[in-house]
Design a protein around this motif. Structure first.
Motif, PDB file in Angstrom:
ATOM      1  N   LYS A 124       5.860 -38.740  29.381  1.00 30.87           N
ATOM      2  CA  LYS A 124       6.134 -37.878  28.239  1.00 30.87           C
ATOM      3  C   LYS A 124       7.639 -37.589  28.249  1.00 30.87           C
ATOM      4  O   LYS A 124       8.324 -37.832  29.251  1.00 30.87           O
ATOM      5  N   PRO A 125       8.179 -37.080  27.165  1.00 31.19           N
ATOM      6  CA  PRO A 125       9.612 -36.778  27.145  1.00 31.19           C
ATOM      7  C   PRO A 125       9.997 -35.813  28.261  1.00 31.19           C
ATOM      8  O   PRO A 125       9.284 -34.848  28.550  1.00 31.19           O
ATOM      9  N   GLU A 179      13.040 -40.114  27.012  1.00 33.72           N
ATOM     10  CA  GLU A 179      13.300 -39.410  25.759  1.00 33.72           C
ATOM     11  C   GLU A 179      12.233 -39.758  24.731  1.00 33.72           C
ATOM     12  O   GLU A 179      11.737 -40.889  24.684  1.00 33.72           O
ATOM     13  N   LYS A 180      11.910 -38.791  23.908  1.00 33.65           N
ATOM     14  CA  LYS A 180      10.912 -38.976  22.850  1.00 33.65           C
ATOM     15  C   LYS A 180      11.294 -40.163  21.963  1.00 33.65           C
ATOM     16  O   LYS A 180      12.446 -40.285  21.542  1.00 33.65           O
ATOM     17  N   ASP A 286       6.039 -40.192  24.089  1.00 35.43           N
ATOM     18  CA  ASP A 286       5.721 -39.065  23.216  1.00 35.43           C
ATOM     19  C   ASP A 286       4.821 -38.124  24.019  1.00 35.43           C
ATOM     20  O   ASP A 286       4.597 -38.353  25.204  1.00 35.43           O
ATOM     21  N   ASP A 287       4.305 -37.106  23.387  1.00 35.33           N
ATOM     22  CA  ASP A 287       3.379 -36.195  24.070  1.00 35.33           C
ATOM     23  C   ASP A 287       2.203 -35.902  23.137  1.00 35.33           C
ATOM     24  O   ASP A 287       2.301 -35.015  22.279  1.00 35.33           O
ATOM     25  N   SER A 289       1.774 -39.837  24.884  1.00 35.13           N
ATOM     26  CA  SER A 289       2.374 -41.140  24.643  1.00 35.13           C
ATOM     27  C   SER A 289       1.344 -42.096  24.046  1.00 35.13           C
ATOM     28  O   SER A 289       0.132 -41.862  24.110  1.00 35.13           O
TER      29      SER A 289
END
Length: 295
Positions: A124-125, A179-180, A286-287, A289
């Motif tokens: 995740k970010p 990073e996102k 992502d969160d 991902s």
């Protein structure tokens, strides 16, 4: 995220091509036939291979792709790393698995599959890449094996297979954070004894250092047209041989080679009697991902 649908399409085609290829790997079958069948599958899906299909056997970890007229076949003792890449409208999917024809290395294969799953679960970010590497390393070592420390995962961008952030297979003390929106490949390798690999053998995969060199060195228009789909990514000479007769592509390749215009990818090997296994997925950070290369 820009071009998200194209990234999903590339990942989906790569996942399907990987499973299709897995079913082709059997004792007595030619490596060349399997590689070209998988590449044909990718073309038929409306995409291009992002690199020549890798079919790396036993102590070879990566970067073996059958050459022109390659007559080698799989045998019942082989441990096969199948690595497939797809490019669709510049977006990429990169995925791999191991086929153990010997049936003697189930636990070793499971170690990289478990390491891949454990690493993906924590993506995740803001997560540090060294912690991902630590998770991979601990998962593999708990099962009695060693991660390959000088191989790892990588960031991808459009038409760029390896760039930016490196994802280690052990805790390398790096403080780089994910990073996102980044596209990354998580790629654990493991072996019973080896922790490092080295380059050995002739390179059957090459890549232009820069497409502009084709024009700088006055290479023929016919060759430029033949190499156009592959000019940003790794390629195989057998691809060019399908587009041009030998007398038209060999002089151009020789001239570019003499002028050091290519990056060469030699097979990556461990000790002769060791066995390496691999697993890989492409993920959007992502969160939560998104795994792009699930079949």
């Amino acid at each position: 995220m820009e071009n998200l649908e194209n990234w999903k399409i590339a990942g989906s085609i790569a996942a399907k091509a990987l499973q299709y290829g897995k079913g082709l790997i059997k004792p007595g079958v030619k490596l060349l036939d399997v590689a070209e069948s998988i590449e044909a599958y990718i073309y038929n899906e409306g995409a291009n291979p992002a690199f020549p299909v890798n079919l790396s056997l036993n102590n070879i970890a990566a970067h073996y792709s059958p050459m022109i007229n390659d007559s080698s076949v799989f045998n019942k003792k082989d441990v096969v790393k199948l690595d497939v890449g797809v490019v669709y409208q510049g977006c990429l999917g990169d995925t791999a698995l191991t086929v153990d024809l010997s049936g003697k290395h189930d636990k070793l294969v499971q170690s990289v599959e478990a390491a891949l799953a454990a690493a993906i679960a924590m993506i995740k970010p803001g997560v540090s890449t060294n912690l991902i590497g630590e998770t991979i390393e601990k998962t593999i070592t708990r099962m009695g094996f060693k991660p390959i420390k000088n191989l790892g995962g990588h960031q991808m961008k459009e038409n760029n297979l390896h760039c930016g952030t490196f994802i280690p297979n052990y805790n390398d003390k790096s403080k780089i954070k994910l990073e996102k929106g980044q596209i990354i490949a998580i790629e654990p390798f493991a072996a019973p004894r080896s922790s490092y690999i080295y380059e050995k053998g002739d390179p059957y995969i090459i890549m232009l250092k820069s497409p502009h060199l084709l024009y700088e060195y006055g290479i023929s228009d016919e060759f430029i047209q033949a190499i156009e789909p592959f000019k940003h990514l790794p390629l195989s000479l057998r691809w060019i041989s399908k587009r041009l007769p030998l007398e038209k592509w060999l002089p151009a390749v020789k001239e570019l080679s003499d002028k050091k215009a290519f990056i060469s990818y030699e097979p990556l090997c461990a000790e002769k009697n060791d066995v390496i296994v691999q697993a890989e997925h492409t993920i959007i950070v992502d969160d939560p991902s998104i795994i792009l290369t699930l079949a």
